[in-house]
Design a protein around this motif. Structure first.
Motif, PDB file in Angstrom:
ATOM      1  N   ASP A 111       0.846  -1.201   0.000  1.00 51.72           N
ATOM      2  CA  ASP A 111       0.000   0.000   0.000  1.00 51.72           C
ATOM      3  C   ASP A 111       0.877   1.244   0.000  1.00 51.72           C
ATOM      4  O   ASP A 111       1.835   1.330   0.774  1.00 51.72           O
ATOM      5  CB  ASP A 111      -0.906   0.030   1.225  1.00 51.72           C
ATOM      6  N   ASP A 113       0.688   5.451   0.236  1.00 59.94           N
ATOM      7  CA  ASP A 113      -0.005   6.718   0.448  1.00 59.94           C
ATOM      8  C   ASP A 113       1.000   7.838   0.226  1.00 59.94           C
ATOM      9  O   ASP A 113       2.170   7.733   0.599  1.00 59.94           O
ATOM     10  CB  ASP A 113      -0.567   6.820   1.864  1.00 59.94           C
ATOM     11  N   TRP A 157      -4.169   3.401   3.095  1.00 62.91           N
ATOM     12  CA  TRP A 157      -3.845   2.615   4.282  1.00 62.91           C
ATOM     13  C   TRP A 157      -3.806   3.496   5.527  1.00 62.91           C
ATOM     14  O   TRP A 157      -4.122   3.039   6.613  1.00 62.91           O
ATOM     15  CB  TRP A 157      -2.562   1.802   4.101  1.00 62.91           C
ATOM     16  N   GLN A 159      -5.732   5.788   7.503  1.00 61.80           N
ATOM     17  CA  GLN A 159      -7.144   6.126   7.519  1.00 61.80           C
ATOM     18  C   GLN A 159      -7.439   7.494   8.130  1.00 61.80           C
ATOM     19  O   GLN A 159      -8.430   8.132   7.783  1.00 61.80           O
ATOM     20  CB  GLN A 159      -7.917   5.035   8.252  1.00 61.80           C
ATOM     21  N   PHE A 180      -4.154   3.679  11.463  1.00 66.30           N
ATOM     22  CA  PHE A 180      -4.401   2.726  10.380  1.00 66.30           C
ATOM     23  C   PHE A 180      -4.805   1.390  10.957  1.00 66.30           C
ATOM     24  O   PHE A 180      -4.678   1.123  12.126  1.00 66.30           O
ATOM     25  CB  PHE A 180      -3.173   2.597   9.467  1.00 66.30           C
TER      26      PHE A 180
END
Length: 180
Positions: A111, A113, A157, A159, A180
């Motif tokens: 993942d 971000d 990922w 949040q 997360f």
């Protein structure tokens, strides 16, 4: 008497040109890094380890070194609850890709971000030996921009991101909490 006076003048001029060593003490506060802590999204008071997190600055090919004693790709990975990353001292924003599960053989488990941190800078003179340090203050209207990579990806990922301290002036406190 004149000889003594001349001798004193010569001694004074020769010692006046000496300067103390210009060595910056290792304990001197320098430009602080951004301190980020990771927390469990289901229990916000519990710290959570990231798994093989790699952080790469925009335009960079290598990640931030978290393990100096490691070799190869392992030196760029961390599995802790806290990281410290530098911000650019010559720009008012810094962008990083945060890659969770970096190097996993299953690409669906990786993942990414992307976060751009926006701030203002204040250069402070420390000493002649240490030079200047830069202190940062998050932009009050736009502290960060958070996107998933690729941008078409719906889930991030990370949040929830909480800015705990707007002023980044030391590394002894958490500036950002990531859930997360």
């Amino acid at each position: 008497m004149k000889k003594i006076l001349i001798l004193l003048l010569i001694a004074t001029f020769s010692f006046s040109s000496c300067e103390k060593d210009d060595i910056c003490d290792a304990n001197t506060s320098t430009t602080p890094r951004l301190v980020i802590e990771f927390y469990n999204i289901t229990n916000a008071s519990v710290l959570k380890n990231v798994t093989n997190l790699k952080v790469i600055g925009e335009g960079m090919t290598e990640g931030i070194v978290f393990n100096e004693s490691a070799t190869g790709e392992a030196k760029y990975l961390t599995n802790g609850t806290t990281i410290s990353i530098p911000l650019k001292t010559d720009a008012n924003s810094t962008t990083y890709n945060f890659i969770l599960n970096s190097g996993n053989s299953n690409p669906t488990l990786i993942d990414i971000d992307k976060i751009t941190f926006n701030y203002t800078r204040n250069d402070i003179f420390v000493s002649r030996a240490c030079g200047f340090k830069t202190l940062f203050t998050f932009d009050p209207n736009n502290k960060y921009v958070h996107t998933a990579v690729p941008e078409s990806k719906l889930l991030k990922w990370m949040q929830y991101i909480s800015v705990e301290k707007n002023n980044i002036d030391n590394e002894n406190e958490t500036h950002i909490k990531v859930f997360f």
